[in-house]
Design a protein around this motif. Sequence first.
Motif, mmCIF file in Angstrom:
data_model
loop_
_atom_site.group_PDB
_atom_site.id
_atom_site.type_symbol
_atom_site.label_atom_id
_atom_site.label_comp_id
_atom_site.label_asym_id
_atom_site.label_seq_id
_atom_site.Cartn_x
_atom_site.Cartn_y
_atom_site.Cartn_z
ATOM 1 N N UNK A 251 0.808 -1.224 0.000
ATOM 2 C CA UNK A 251 0.000 0.000 0.000
ATOM 3 C C UNK A 251 0.842 1.276 0.000
ATOM 4 N N UNK A 252 2.164 1.146 -0.008
ATOM 5 C CA UNK A 252 3.022 2.326 0.114
ATOM 6 C C UNK A 252 2.798 3.304 -1.035
ATOM 7 N N UNK A 253 2.929 2.812 -2.255
ATOM 8 C CA UNK A 253 2.771 3.700 -3.412
ATOM 9 C C UNK A 253 1.340 4.211 -3.486
ATOM 10 N N UNK A 254 0.371 3.329 -3.227
ATOM 11 C CA UNK A 254 -1.039 3.733 -3.261
ATOM 12 C C UNK A 254 -1.301 4.903 -2.319
ATOM 13 N N UNK A 261 5.667 4.583 -11.404
ATOM 14 C CA UNK A 261 6.765 5.268 -12.091
ATOM 15 C C UNK A 261 7.041 6.629 -11.457
ATOM 16 N N UNK A 262 5.988 7.390 -11.209
ATOM 17 C CA UNK A 262 6.164 8.708 -10.613
ATOM 18 C C UNK A 262 6.790 8.610 -9.228
ATOM 19 N N UNK A 263 6.358 7.627 -8.435
ATOM 20 C CA UNK A 263 6.898 7.428 -7.087
ATOM 21 C C UNK A 263 8.396 7.160 -7.149
ATOM 22 N N UNK A 264 8.793 6.272 -8.049
ATOM 23 C CA UNK A 264 10.208 5.917 -8.170
ATOM 24 C C UNK A 264 11.043 7.086 -8.668
ATOM 25 N N UNK A 266 10.341 10.448 -8.513
ATOM 26 C CA UNK A 266 10.401 11.551 -7.553
ATOM 27 C C UNK A 266 11.340 11.235 -6.391
ATOM 28 N N UNK A 267 11.202 10.044 -5.828
ATOM 29 C CA UNK A 267 12.055 9.685 -4.697
ATOM 30 C C UNK A 267 13.491 9.414 -5.130
ATOM 31 N N UNK A 268 13.662 8.893 -6.352
ATOM 32 C CA UNK A 268 15.010 8.680 -6.883
ATOM 33 C C UNK A 268 15.740 9.987 -7.119
ATOM 34 N N UNK A 269 15.031 10.968 -7.688
ATOM 35 C CA UNK A 269 15.624 12.289 -7.922
ATOM 36 C C UNK A 269 15.957 12.962 -6.593
ATOM 37 N N UNK A 270 15.064 12.807 -5.601
ATOM 38 C CA UNK A 270 15.316 13.379 -4.281
ATOM 39 C C UNK A 270 16.577 12.816 -3.652
ATOM 40 N N UNK A 271 16.763 11.494 -3.759
ATOM 41 C CA UNK A 271 17.959 10.855 -3.218
ATOM 42 C C UNK A 271 19.209 11.333 -3.954
#
Length: 444
Positions: A251-254, A261-264, A266-271
Motif C-alpha cells: 500500500x506504500x505507493x497507493x 513510475x512517478x513514485x520511483x 520523484x524519490x530517486x531524484x530526491x535521493x
Amino acid sequence: MNFPSVDFPWFGNGTVIAAIAIIHVMISHGIAIGMTVLTVSAEYRAMKKKNNELNELAKKMAKWILIITTTMGAMTGVGIWFSTTVLQPDSIGSLLRIFFWAWVVEWIVFITEVVLLIIYYYTWDKCQTIAQRKKHINLGIALALFSWLTMAIITGVLAAKLTPGNWIETKSFWDAFMNPTYLPSLGFRMFLAVMLAITITSFFVRWRLKNKELQSEMLNVFAFWGAISLPGTIITGLWYLKSIPAETYDMIVWSTGMSDTMFQVINGVGLLLLIVFLFWITVKPKTLPWVLSLVVFATSLSFIGEFEMVRESIRKPYIIYDYMYANGLLAEKQDEINEEGYLVNAAWATYDTVDQYTTKAEAGRDIFIGQCLICHTENGWRSSRAMANRVDGWSEESIKTFIPTMHNVRKAMPPFMGTEEELEALAAYLAKITEQENEVAANE
C-alpha cells in the motif's frame, strides 16, 4: 463507539491530525534532535580550532533550538494530544492503557531535556576556559542524549500501532513496545533527524552567512554527519520496509496517490539531489549554490511529510494493526456488533435501534458519524474523501449492496459493522447527502 464525535466536515478529521503531526515531527526530529547534534559538534570544532566565530554561530543555533522547540514544538506536541483525544478517543485511550508508564517516563525525559536546553544556552558565555568549555560540551551531549531518549520512547508507541506483534495474544507491555518494527523505525528516525537538520540548517547558513570561511567550517561539520546519516537512513529504511507486514508494503505507493513510475522517479531524484548536495559541501563547501541548498531544503521537508503520510496510511484499515479499526471499532467485536447492532453498542448514539428514529436517514447519520467520519466527510475540498462525490450517481440500493463488500474492494476500508436495518439506514443517509449536494450545485 464509546465517545461522541467532533466533526471538521470540510477539512476532514484525519487532515487536522496530520497537519499538526507533520509540523511536530519536523521540529522534534529536525530541530530538537538533529540540530542539537550539529550544534554540539560545531561547538566542539570551534573549541578544537579556537574559532570564536564558529562558537558564536553554534550559540545562535542553540538559541533557535530553544525558541522553536519551546514554542512551536511544545504547541504542536500538545496539539497532537488534544486533536487525537478529541478525534480518535478510542485509539488514544487504548494506547494510554498499553503505554501509560512509557508516557510517564517520556514526560520526565522531556522535562529534563527542556531544563538541559535552557541551561545549555544560558551558560554558554560563562564557559571561557578549555575545562569549562569541555564541561559545556558534555552538557550538550547529555541534551542530545535526552532528546534521543524522547524519540526512542515515542517510537515504541508509534511502531506498535503498525506492528503490535505478540501483544495481540499476550497483552504484554514489552511485547507491544519491543515490536517487530521498533528498532528499524528508531534507527531510521535517528539518522533521518540528522539529515533533516543538515538540509534545513544548510539553507540558512548559505543564505545568511556572508563569511565564506565560517560558512565552510559549518558545512564541514554537516558533511561529516551527512556521510554517516545518509547511508544510515537508507540502510535502516530498507530494514524497516522488510519488517512491515506484506499487506502494508503493497500500500506504500497507493498511499501517496502517485503511479509506480512517478513514485520511483520523484524519490530517486530526491535521493540523487541529497547525494550531490553532500558531495558538494564535502568537496567545495565555499561554492555551494544557493539554489541547490533551497531545493534540498524543500525536498527534505516534502519527504518528511510524505513519510508521515505513508506511515499513517499503510496501517489502514486499522489504527492499531489487527486490533482496532481506523474508526475505533475492535476487530474482535465484529460478529457481536453484526448480531446485536451498532447503535445499541454506541454510547453516544441518539437511539438504540433504527426504528426509534424519525427516518432511516437520521439513524444513518449516527452510523456515518461513528463508522465513517474519521476518514470521510459529507463534502469538502478532498473529493476522494467526500461521500457526496464518491457515491454521486449511485442509487440507494447500489450503495446498500456495495457497503458490505467495500473492505474487499478497497483494502484501506474497515468492514461495515451492524444489522441489515442499520445497513439500509446508512445507505439512505449517503443517498440523501448526495441528493442535497446535487440540489445545492444546481441552484448555484
